[in-house]
Design a protein around this motif. Sequence first.
Motif, PDB file in Angstrom:
ATOM      1  N   GLY A 216       0.766  -1.242   0.000  1.00  0.00           N
ATOM      2  CA  GLY A 216       0.000   0.000   0.000  1.00  0.00           C
ATOM      3  C   GLY A 216       0.792   1.283   0.000  1.00  0.00           C
ATOM      4  O   GLY A 216       0.199   2.363   0.008  1.00  0.00           O
ATOM      5  N   TYR A 217       2.123   1.224  -0.006  1.00  0.00           N
ATOM      6  CA  TYR A 217       2.911   2.454   0.057  1.00  0.00           C
ATOM      7  C   TYR A 217       2.755   3.253  -1.239  1.00  0.00           C
ATOM      8  O   TYR A 217       2.816   2.697  -2.337  1.00  0.00           O
ATOM      9  N   GLY A 226      17.405  13.588   6.933  1.00  0.00           N
ATOM     10  CA  GLY A 226      18.027  12.541   6.137  1.00  0.00           C
ATOM     11  C   GLY A 226      17.331  11.202   6.252  1.00  0.00           C
ATOM     12  O   GLY A 226      17.898  10.175   5.877  1.00  0.00           O
ATOM     13  N   ARG A 227      16.119  11.191   6.758  1.00  0.00           N
ATOM     14  CA  ARG A 227      15.358   9.946   6.868  1.00  0.00           C
ATOM     15  C   ARG A 227      14.661   9.675   5.537  1.00  0.00           C
ATOM     16  O   ARG A 227      13.864  10.465   5.054  1.00  0.00           O
ATOM     17  N   LEU A 228      14.988   8.541   4.948  1.00  0.00           N
ATOM     18  CA  LEU A 228      14.434   8.135   3.674  1.00  0.00           C
ATOM     19  C   LEU A 228      13.401   7.046   3.965  1.00  0.00           C
ATOM     20  O   LEU A 228      13.726   6.008   4.545  1.00  0.00           O
ATOM     21  N   TYR A 229      12.149   7.292   3.589  1.00  0.00           N
ATOM     22  CA  TYR A 229      11.096   6.355   3.976  1.00  0.00           C
ATOM     23  C   TYR A 229       9.974   6.343   2.947  1.00  0.00           C
ATOM     24  O   TYR A 229       9.821   7.256   2.134  1.00  0.00           O
ATOM     25  N   ASN A 234      -0.671   6.927   7.451  1.00  0.00           N
ATOM     26  CA  ASN A 234       0.260   7.228   8.542  1.00  0.00           C
ATOM     27  C   ASN A 234       1.262   6.113   8.785  1.00  0.00           C
ATOM     28  O   ASN A 234       1.999   6.139   9.769  1.00  0.00           O
ATOM     29  N   VAL A 235       1.294   5.129   7.903  1.00  0.00           N
ATOM     30  CA  VAL A 235       2.209   3.994   8.061  1.00  0.00           C
ATOM     31  C   VAL A 235       3.459   4.263   7.239  1.00  0.00           C
ATOM     32  O   VAL A 235       3.379   4.656   6.070  1.00  0.00           O
ATOM     33  N   THR A 236       4.630   4.058   7.846  1.00  0.00           N
ATOM     34  CA  THR A 236       5.892   4.301   7.152  1.00  0.00           C
ATOM     35  C   THR A 236       6.728   3.028   7.087  1.00  0.00           C
ATOM     36  O   THR A 236       6.581   2.123   7.915  1.00  0.00           O
ATOM     37  N   HIS A 237       7.584   2.984   6.082  1.00  0.00           N
ATOM     38  CA  HIS A 237       8.579   1.924   5.948  1.00  0.00           C
ATOM     39  C   HIS A 237       9.923   2.617   5.793  1.00  0.00           C
ATOM     40  O   HIS A 237      10.199   3.235   4.761  1.00  0.00           O
TER      41      HIS A 237
END
Length: 787
Positions: A216-217, A226-229, A234-237
């Motif tokens: 679903g992303y 610098g966070r790559l996601y 509201n769900v992150t990977h």
Amino acid sequence: MASATSYILFLSIFSSVLARGAAQPRHSNISLETSLHPTTNPTSWLSPSGRFAFGFFPEGTGFSIGIWLTAPHQNTTVIWTADRDDLPVTKDAELKLTNEGLKLLLQDSEVRLIAQNTSASTDAFSASMLDSGNFVIYDSNFDVIWRTFDHPTDTIMAGQVLPAGSELVSSITETNHSSGKFQLIMQNDGNLVMYPVESSDNPWDAYWSSGTYLQGYQSLNLDDRGRLYMLHDNVTHDLTSGFQNRTTLVYRATLDVDGIFRLYSDDLESNTQHILAEFPKSTDPCQIKGTCGVNSYCTSTDGQAVCKCLPGFDYLDGDEKSSGCTRFFATSPCNLNNDNTTYMYTLENVTWLLDCYAAPMPETSKEGCGEACLKDCNCHAALFQSGSNTCIKQALPMKYGVIDSSTTTFIKLVNMSAGGRRDGSQAGSPGAGPDIPTKQKLSSTILIVSVAAVTGIISALAALMFFSCRYPAGRYRRVGRNREPALADEIAPRSFSYHELREATDGFKEELGKGAFGTVFQGTLPGGERLIAVKKLEKVVEEGEREFRTEMRTIGRTHHKNLVRLLGFCDEGTSRLLVYEFMSNGSLADLIFKADGHPDWDERVRIALDIARGIHYLHEECETRIIHCDIKPQNILMDDNWTAKISDFGLAKLLMPSQTRTFTGIRGTRGYLAPEWHKNAPITVKADVYSFGIVLLEIVCCRKNMELEVEEDAIILLDWVHHCFMDGELEKLVPDEVDMTELNRLVKVGLWCTQSEPGSRPSMKNVVMMLEGNVDISLPPPPGFSS
């Protein structure tokens, strides 16, 4: 040494441009009619802090337009490039902000829109280069109507989002920012995947993925720590954890020229640059699929990729050995090797993408695997996997070759001593080794060939001396200039003068037709023995003579019975003309859409196969792969024997952006266009597969893809075909008695080719196999279905 000198010169020019830019006033609001020039101030617009610049930067022999980080690193950091696949502009160019957007003004009154306002209800009013690295255009209410963050090239910046369906494409080199060999796609299925650009975007083409298929992303994001996601609601990977958050740190993620996606931090205070993460993280460049081109395999030395050709093959480009390889011998006719004209060469410890055309078969010995391929007309190579004792037959081209100790590769080569044409085991060829025949036989062959070669050279010298004495040099040149192109087919296309073609066509008197590229006239070569078709190109990109001739050589090197042959060209002054073989029986459209008759069923099936084989050659077998971009019945011509031949291939890149038939920026014709043309998605060979699917259904039904004078549910051919297929009423589709089993097969092929997602469509190689009845065809989903 030359490349190093060029790079130093590039940096020195770039530094001088940046120095001029740094001296100009820093302001964030750019008003209408403000302009930039490549070599006179202002050359760029700076962000408020001065850390980013938007404007002209030197590239090659001219200038490109883009955004770069102004911190004076050893390597200049370009983060965005406008119209990256266009040629660099000259120093006379001007970039101006107008109410339509950013306009690039070139010589001869040519105008290109670099950033176009897509809203019809509001005009551009001002623009800003922001400290985030985003260049934005505002309307009079200061609402953003265009921004570079929505059109990424190879980089995303902190605060930028790469939404589903979007991609990054690497640059060719550090100093050439045209589209390169690798792409990173945020797929609609929630997976972030990297592929070679020249692939079908199938799972087996991928060399890295986030492993989030169907989770679903919907976007890839980079924040100011610098966070790559990846994000879905509201769900992150997380791909990386957060780092520091300082005003002097700039974070960016770039798909680099080597195909690796890297997260960088640029410290403006200490003037340093750091790599924080890599995807994939590998010290072996050969793990990046596409590092080496087709028919070559990758080995690595000290972390550097070395691309080697298959035995019997040579590099497409000796200066760029990663571009792939092509055979330098002719294939023999299939006779099950009864005359020993072919043999199998053994290449140990190399494996490839398992793109087999037949089911893998058990085989207890390597020798048996090679023998099975040798006796198979369709087999060009075979892989023997010792771990499972499996033999896998392959057709060309071979892709993604890498070292693997458990696999042996067999390559079918030509044995010239037994009557083949030009042996693939030529001494000095890349990867060549000893022949499988005995050393005594090889020695005899070499001796015979050597004696024949010496005799031939002596005879040629004698003939040359004879003709040099007998014919004056001027007359010899004149005879050579007027020779029949058919006598020189192997070195076609030849260059004609405008005067020659005007005489050949009797002043361009007899018009055969008119299309997107220009008008076609019938002509006759001197002597009156050969008819030709002369196409006068109109509204094509104004390329230099060298670039145009390069394109003509690429098209001229295509040799296939289902392609219209390019015999020559003219590039005299502003005139651009192409000379083709004459096709006496008109187009496929004339044949299948006429009201008073149509070809019988067997002829229609044969024509469909002709077209499929021609497209397959363009996609996979010619030296430079070609996407046609406009497959339609009007571009399929019929020769004296009613063989179908594809025309206008290789010309799409010559067409000016404004000279399209239906949609701005689109190459193609309404009704045959693949859905990705409308989605600003990458255009691959699968766009041609879609167009072929529509043409196939037109051939089957002998009607156009849209007809208004029919029942409502039959107006759109594709929808009607699917309804009839699902209802078991295929007989409604055809105007005559046909083989229903064959009809069912062709309809299924057409429905698979017209799937809305490119990845769901088959390759043209598989299309040919399905049309030939060599593989089973599963039930296709509805054409508009998306998984």
